[in-house]
Design a protein around this motif. Structure first.
Motif, PDB file in Angstrom:
ATOM      1  N   LEU A 159       0.829  -1.199   0.000  1.00 15.93           N
ATOM      2  CA  LEU A 159       0.000   0.000   0.000  1.00 15.93           C
ATOM      3  C   LEU A 159       0.868   1.255   0.000  1.00 15.93           C
ATOM      4  CD1 LEU A 159      -2.838  -1.103   2.435  1.00 15.93           C
ATOM      5  CD2 LEU A 159      -3.048  -0.642  -0.017  1.00 15.93           C
ATOM      6  N   LEU A 174      -4.797  -5.473   5.394  1.00 15.37           N
ATOM      7  CA  LEU A 174      -5.625  -4.717   4.460  1.00 15.37           C
ATOM      8  C   LEU A 174      -6.670  -3.909   5.222  1.00 15.37           C
ATOM      9  CD1 LEU A 174      -6.611  -6.874   1.325  1.00 15.37           C
ATOM     10  CD2 LEU A 174      -5.280  -4.766   1.375  1.00 15.37           C
ATOM     11  N   ILE A 198      -8.526   1.113  -6.312  1.00 18.11           N
ATOM     12  CA  ILE A 198      -7.995  -0.255  -6.370  1.00 18.11           C
ATOM     13  C   ILE A 198      -9.073  -1.133  -6.998  1.00 18.11           C
ATOM     14  CG2 ILE A 198      -7.298  -2.287  -5.044  1.00 18.11           C
ATOM     15  CD1 ILE A 198      -5.128  -0.212  -5.153  1.00 18.11           C
ATOM     16  N   LYS A 210     -11.917  -0.977   4.238  1.00 15.74           N
ATOM     17  CA  LYS A 210     -12.395  -0.303   3.029  1.00 15.74           C
ATOM     18  C   LYS A 210     -11.208  -0.025   2.126  1.00 15.74           C
ATOM     19  CE  LYS A 210     -15.154   3.576   1.363  1.00 15.74           C
ATOM     20  NZ  LYS A 210     -15.923   4.806   1.742  1.00 15.74           N
ATOM     21  N   LEU A 211     -11.240  -0.619   0.949  1.00 14.13           N
ATOM     22  CA  LEU A 211     -10.144  -0.419   0.008  1.00 14.13           C
ATOM     23  C   LEU A 211     -10.185   0.986  -0.588  1.00 14.13           C
ATOM     24  CD1 LEU A 211     -10.286  -3.751  -2.060  1.00 14.13           C
ATOM     25  CD2 LEU A 211      -8.588  -3.136  -0.335  1.00 14.13           C
ATOM     26  N   TRP A 234     -13.616  -8.741   0.324  1.00  9.44           N
ATOM     27  CA  TRP A 234     -13.322  -7.573  -0.519  1.00  9.44           C
ATOM     28  C   TRP A 234     -13.721  -7.794  -1.986  1.00  9.44           C
ATOM     29  CZ3 TRP A 234      -9.426  -8.903   3.182  1.00  9.44           C
ATOM     30  CH2 TRP A 234      -9.238  -7.963   4.192  1.00  9.44           C
TER      31      TRP A 234
END
Length: 397
Positions: A114, A165, A173, A168-169, A203
């Protein structure tokens, strides 16, 4: 480029210099199977350059697939300029001085962390607004037994763990990429998929694609193709909104050609006969030493490595160690049993030497590369590239 008409049943007769020979018939056989799997499983299968990058064969590939995968700027540029389509690019670490050019040559960019994503995303989007971002995930499960090739080994530098992770991405992405296999079967993929889903499926509704990486040896004779198709179609049913991608390398060039070398001397020391050839394991077959594994030689029987010393149980006078022509002491392998005495000038044919070997060669000791050739379906042997002094010199230029 030189073309010669030859008898396909005797393609090695008269060769006096080392050469990798790719057989177009065998390549097309693999490509046809891969295309069939892609259609029946509704996925995209793309070529990984890390295993095969002989760009003069790309016109053949384009008849069967539409894209490739890259791990560096040079590979991405090769995809863009020579394959004719932008690359699906992943690198363990992108650099500030290459990210613009990589973005220009890529349709997909997968980040290993990230922090890399946050540092590079704006520049990449500025250069290529349509690029799709992904992140590499690590399911912490792999059935690869050799750590050298296991990207999910404990403490691996590859990919983000599910525990790391965010819930919330980031909104841009769009995909996940994972790589957990090495010359693996469909059964290993099915078992691995359970772990991927268990850790990351929450996800899946937030992304558009998932790339299951390479190492799927689809074209191996005993590979369960139907199991792979059923497994992928089952995944489609569970997650219908996800586009699926695979990027094998070895599967494309698996058993499509050979390395032909010649015996240049036979030496004997303490009862061990070594046939020295005009290629090098460390320069031209590095996986044999890294893995390690003993390649097959046509017409010879592979024996346990120490058989050259075992005179009590091996009465044959035609047991040889094969030695490379570099000065590295460990540039040899053994043992093989032949049905005749090896003579200076005769060719040895190393089977299945196209995938990985052709992209991992080096010029240690100034040892020249074998030539690259393709045996066309019409029987023409085309020499695509010869190597010499200038190639060695220019590496230091």
């Amino acid at each position: 480029m030189v073309q010669v008409k030859i008898d396909k049943n005797d393609i090695f007769k008269g060769l006096d210099r080392p050469v990798y020979i790719l057989e177009e018939d065998l390549l097309r056989r693999n490509l046809q199977l891969i295309k069939s799997v892609a259609q029946r499983a509704d996925i995209e299968i793309i070529l990984a350059f890390k295993a095969f990058a002989l760009w003069k064969t790309f016109p053949v590939f384009r008849e069967y697939i539409n894209a490739t995968t890259a791990s560096s700027y040079s590979e991405a540029r090769l995809a863009f300029e020579e394959f004719g389509s932008p690359a699906h690019t992943y690198s363990p670490a992108y650099t500030d001085y290459e990210i613009d050019d990589i973005a220009r040559c890529s349709s997909h960019i997968t980040f290993n962390s990230l922090s890399q994503y946050h540092r590079m995303k704006e520049r990449a989007k500025m250069v290529n607004p349509s690029v799709s971002f992904g992140i590499r995930i690590n399911p912490e499960y792999s059935e690869i037994e050799t750590d050298l090739y296991n990207p999910c080994a404990k403490g691996s530098r590859f990919g983000i763990l599910a525990s790391c992770l965010p819930e919330k991405l980031p909104t841009d992405i769009e995909g996940f990429h994972c790589h957990c296999h090495c010359e693996s079967g469909a059964d290993a993929f099915k078992r691995t998929l359970v772990h991927i889903e268990k850790k990351f499926s929450k996800w899946f509704s937030k992304i558009k694609w998932i790339n299951f990486g390479g190492g799927h040896l689809i074209t191996r004779k005993d590979y369960d193709v139907q199991l792979l198709i059923d497994t992928l179609n089952g995944f489609h049913e569970r997650y219908p909104g996800l586009k699926l991608i695979m990027e094998p390398g070895s599967a494309f060039a698996w058993q499509t050609g050979v390395l032909v070398a010649q015996v240049v001397d036979v030496v004997e020391n303490q009862g061990v006969k070594t046939a020295i050839i005009n290629v090098s394991f460390t320069c031209h077959m590095p996986d044999c030493l890294e893995m390690p594994y003993q390649p097959a030689i046509r017409g010879a029987q592979s024996l346990p490595d120490n058989a050259v010393w075992d005179k009590e149980n091996n009465s044959s006078p035609y047991i040889y160690r094969i030695g490379g022509n570099s000065c590295l002491s460990g540039d040899y392998m053994g043992s093989w049993q032949f049905d005749h005495e090896l003579k200076v000038g005769e060719s040895l044919i190393f089977e299945d030497m196209i995938h990985y070997t052709t992209v991992k060669t080096n010029m240690f000791n100034g040892v020249s590369h074998p030539s690259l050739a393709i045996l066309h379906t019409n029987g023409d042997l085309e020499i695509l590239r010869k190597f010499g002094y200038e190639d060695y010199k220019n590496r230091m230029d």
